[in-house]
Every structure is written in structure tokens, then in C-alpha cells.
Design a protein around this motif. Sequence first.
Motif, PDB file in Angstrom:
ATOM      1  N   GLU A 222      45.358   5.089  97.915  1.00 54.41           N
ATOM      2  CA  GLU A 222      45.846   6.550  97.249  1.00 54.41           C
ATOM      3  C   GLU A 222      46.342   6.863  96.033  1.00 54.41           C
ATOM      4  OE1 GLU A 222      44.473   9.647  98.528  1.00 54.41           O
ATOM      5  OE2 GLU A 222      43.379   8.854  99.578  1.00 54.41           O
ATOM      6  N   LEU A 223      46.349   7.242  94.744  1.00 55.26           N
ATOM      7  CA  LEU A 223      47.297   7.270  94.373  1.00 55.26           C
ATOM      8  C   LEU A 223      48.330   8.041  94.139  1.00 55.26           C
ATOM      9  CD1 LEU A 223      44.674   8.719  91.150  1.00 55.26           C
ATOM     10  CD2 LEU A 223      45.526   6.461  91.237  1.00 55.26           C
ATOM     11  N   GLU A 224      49.899   7.320  93.262  1.00 56.20           N
ATOM     12  CA  GLU A 224      50.483   7.617  94.112  1.00 56.20           C
ATOM     13  C   GLU A 224      50.606   9.204  92.469  1.00 56.20           C
ATOM     14  OE1 GLU A 224      54.015   5.343  93.482  1.00 56.20           O
ATOM     15  OE2 GLU A 224      52.704   3.786  93.807  1.00 56.20           O
ATOM     16  N   THR A 225      51.732  10.203  93.575  1.00 53.48           N
ATOM     17  CA  THR A 225      51.546  12.231  92.954  1.00 53.48           C
ATOM     18  C   THR A 225      52.928  12.166  93.044  1.00 53.48           C
ATOM     19  OG1 THR A 225      51.059  12.641  95.075  1.00 53.48           O
ATOM     20  CG2 THR A 225      48.939  12.790  93.953  1.00 53.48           C
ATOM     21  N   MET A 226      53.583  12.277  91.300  1.00 54.22           N
ATOM     22  CA  MET A 226      55.262  12.822  91.763  1.00 54.22           C
ATOM     23  C   MET A 226      55.260  14.116  92.811  1.00 54.22           C
ATOM     24  SD  MET A 226      54.509  12.718  88.023  1.00 54.22           S
ATOM     25  CE  MET A 226      56.840  13.515  87.581  1.00 54.22           C
ATOM     26  N   SER A 227      56.491  13.657  92.843  1.00 56.12           N
ATOM     27  CA  SER A 227      56.952  15.656  93.824  1.00 56.12           C
ATOM     28  C   SER A 227      56.725  16.798  92.965  1.00 56.12           C
ATOM     29  CB  SER A 227      58.161  14.907  94.645  1.00 56.12           C
ATOM     30  OG  SER A 227      58.911  14.823  94.058  1.00 56.12           O
ATOM     31  N   LEU A 228      56.585  17.829  93.765  1.00 57.22           N
ATOM     32  CA  LEU A 228      56.493  19.011  92.598  1.00 57.22           C
ATOM     33  C   LEU A 228      57.728  19.536  93.322  1.00 57.22           C
ATOM     34  CD1 LEU A 228      52.472  19.033  92.209  1.00 57.22           C
ATOM     35  CD2 LEU A 228      54.645  18.364  91.062  1.00 57.22           C
ATOM     36  N   SER A 229      57.963  20.237  92.655  1.00 58.96           N
ATOM     37  CA  SER A 229      59.091  21.279  93.529  1.00 58.96           C
ATOM     38  C   SER A 229      58.524  22.934  94.025  1.00 58.96           C
ATOM     39  CB  SER A 229      60.884  21.823  92.561  1.00 58.96           C
ATOM     40  OG  SER A 229      60.998  22.675  92.994  1.00 58.96           O
ATOM     41  N   SER A 230      58.717  22.975  94.810  1.00 60.15           N
ATOM     42  CA  SER A 230      57.836  24.591  95.594  1.00 60.15           C
ATOM     43  C   SER A 230      58.896  25.319  94.858  1.00 60.15           C
ATOM     44  CB  SER A 230      57.329  23.961  97.106  1.00 60.15           C
ATOM     45  OG  SER A 230      57.806  23.940  98.239  1.00 60.15           O
ATOM     46  N   ALA A 231      60.099  24.923  95.890  1.00 61.68           N
ATOM     47  CA  ALA A 231      61.044  26.670  95.173  1.00 61.68           C
ATOM     48  C   ALA A 231      60.850  27.171  93.488  1.00 61.68           C
ATOM     49  CB  ALA A 231      62.294  26.067  94.908  1.00 61.68           C
ATOM     50  N   THR A 232      59.838  26.605  92.601  1.00 54.71           N
ATOM     51  CA  THR A 232      59.524  27.410  91.152  1.00 54.71           C
ATOM     52  C   THR A 232      58.498  27.710  91.054  1.00 54.71           C
ATOM     53  OG1 THR A 232      60.269  25.196  89.934  1.00 54.71           O
ATOM     54  CG2 THR A 232      61.911  26.615  90.827  1.00 54.71           C
ATOM     55  N   ARG A 233      56.946  26.840  91.797  1.00 60.68           N
ATOM     56  CA  ARG A 233      56.430  27.400  92.029  1.00 60.68           C
ATOM     57  C   ARG A 233      55.520  27.525  92.503  1.00 60.68           C
ATOM     58  NH1 ARG A 233      56.751  22.285  89.497  1.00 60.68           N
ATOM     59  NH2 ARG A 233      56.832  22.013  87.380  1.00 60.68           N
ATOM     60  N   SER A 234      54.285  28.513  92.595  1.00 62.02           N
ATOM     61  CA  SER A 234      53.709  29.224  94.048  1.00 62.02           C
ATOM     62  C   SER A 234      52.704  28.096  94.585  1.00 62.02           C
ATOM     63  CB  SER A 234      52.883  29.993  93.104  1.00 62.02           C
ATOM     64  OG  SER A 234      51.484  29.757  92.344  1.00 62.02           O
ATOM     65  N   PRO A 235      52.484  28.501  95.527  1.00 59.23           N
ATOM     66  CA  PRO A 235      51.898  26.866  96.075  1.00 59.23           C
ATOM     67  C   PRO A 235      50.266  26.676  95.612  1.00 59.23           C
ATOM     68  CG  PRO A 235      52.560  27.749  97.809  1.00 59.23           C
ATOM     69  CD  PRO A 235      52.482  28.774  96.472  1.00 59.23           C
ATOM     70  N   GLU A 236      49.833  27.470  95.442  1.00 58.23           N
ATOM     71  CA  GLU A 236      48.626  27.565  94.226  1.00 58.23           C
ATOM     72  C   GLU A 236      48.778  26.633  93.445  1.00 58.23           C
ATOM     73  OE1 GLU A 236      49.596  30.446  95.060  1.00 58.23           O
ATOM     74  OE2 GLU A 236      47.954  30.797  96.543  1.00 58.23           O
ATOM     75  N   ARG A 237      49.877  27.279  92.394  1.00 59.00           N
ATOM     76  CA  ARG A 237      49.847  26.287  91.055  1.00 59.00           C
ATOM     77  C   ARG A 237      50.377  24.837  91.831  1.00 59.00           C
ATOM     78  NH1 ARG A 237      48.957  24.828  86.109  1.00 59.00           N
ATOM     79  NH2 ARG A 237      50.479  24.780  85.184  1.00 59.00           N
ATOM     80  N   SER A 238      51.276  24.505  92.921  1.00 56.24           N
ATOM     81  CA  SER A 238      51.586  22.861  92.959  1.00 56.24           C
ATOM     82  C   SER A 238      50.389  22.528  92.932  1.00 56.24           C
ATOM     83  CB  SER A 238      52.944  23.146  93.726  1.00 56.24           C
ATOM     84  OG  SER A 238      53.451  24.343  93.976  1.00 56.24           O
ATOM     85  N   VAL A 239      49.957  23.025  93.765  1.00 54.75           N
ATOM     86  CA  VAL A 239      48.148  22.042  94.370  1.00 54.75           C
ATOM     87  C   VAL A 239      47.502  21.884  93.091  1.00 54.75           C
ATOM     88  CG1 VAL A 239      45.934  22.429  95.225  1.00 54.75           C
ATOM     89  CG2 VAL A 239      47.999  22.776  96.125  1.00 54.75           C
ATOM     90  N   GLU A 240      47.061  23.119  91.859  1.00 53.64           N
ATOM     91  CA  GLU A 240      46.748  22.528  90.792  1.00 53.64           C
ATOM     92  C   GLU A 240      47.165  21.724  89.796  1.00 53.64           C
ATOM     93  OE1 GLU A 240      46.709  25.083  86.513  1.00 53.64           O
ATOM     94  OE2 GLU A 240      45.811  26.563  88.624  1.00 53.64           O
ATOM     95  N   ILE A 241      48.277  21.709  89.409  1.00 60.10           N
ATOM     96  CA  ILE A 241      49.690  20.257  89.588  1.00 60.10           C
ATOM     97  C   ILE A 241      49.223  18.974  89.502  1.00 60.10           C
ATOM     98  CG2 ILE A 241      51.764  19.380  88.571  1.00 60.10           C
ATOM     99  CD1 ILE A 241      52.074  22.461  88.198  1.00 60.10           C
TER     100      ILE A 241
END
Length: 174
Positions: free
Chosen positions: A83-102
Amino acid sequence: MTKTEFQNLVIPSRDKLYRVALSLLRDRQDAEDALQEVYLKLWRMRRKLAAYNSVEALAVTMIKNLCLDQLRSYRNRKQDGRELETMSLSSATRSPERSVEISESLETIHRLVGELPDRQRMILHLRDIEHYEYEEIADMTGLTVNNIRVTLSRARKSVREAWQNHQNYEHRTN
């Protein structure tokens, strides 16, 4: 050279060496193993280190060469689909859909960069991630500054075109 002198000279570049190894090998354990092997080689040649202008440049060159050798030996074996390492994304400032997209976009970019030829991937990493100057990269790789600029340009162009093709494909299928 004493142990303390060695530590003061070599250990400060640990993070840079690890990031170079991780960018090439794309596996934490393999990167740590490569780092330890380079440290061992540097320790064995500690009496000769004073002859080098930049021990950091020497260490980066050593780890790059070691990683490229490992990658060449891996080519004969089947990839295990780590698996690729992914950056942790802040869900507080983004919608779940946007977080998945990013997150998906980051994975795609990592994959596209990972598909670059070894030299292009390494130079792209050293310049755009590590922020080394062209002259420093030239010292580490043995390439000319002009060659580095051309290679970097081609790497960026390849990633950009692959990204655009990926985006166009997604829009056609949706």
C-alpha cells in the motif's frame, strides 16, 4: 575519528537520507535497512571522511546507489502490491467526500511518480521534495546541472501528462 565526531558529522543528515531511501524504495522497513547499511559503510570509512567536501553529499550518493541497486534486483521479482503511504487529512475542515477525493488524488500522484524511471524519480524527489539546489544534486548524482534540469523537466511533464490522462479517463467514465 571518534564515535562522537562521527555522530556529529553523519547523524544530522539522517532524516534526509531516510526520505531519499523511502522515496526510492517506497517501504519504511527497506528504507531503514538501507539507512543502517549506509551508516555502517560510513563508519567503516570514517578515517577517510575528512577527505570529502560534503559528507552529506557522499551519504546521499551512497544511499541513492544502494537503493537503485536494490530496485534493480527487485525488478526480477514480482511486486507484492504494498500500500502507498498516504498523508493524514483533517476531517474537521473538509467534507468526507472531499477528504476521499484528496486521498485518492494523493495516491494517484504517488503512483504516477513511482512509475517514473529511477533517475527521474530520484531527481524529482531531491529537487521538489528535499529542495536541494541543482548544484547539490549534481554533486550527489554526478550529472551536470543541465542534465538535471532536462531530467527534472521530463519527469514533471510525464507526471503532468499522466495526471491529465487519468483525469480525462475519470471524466469519461463518470
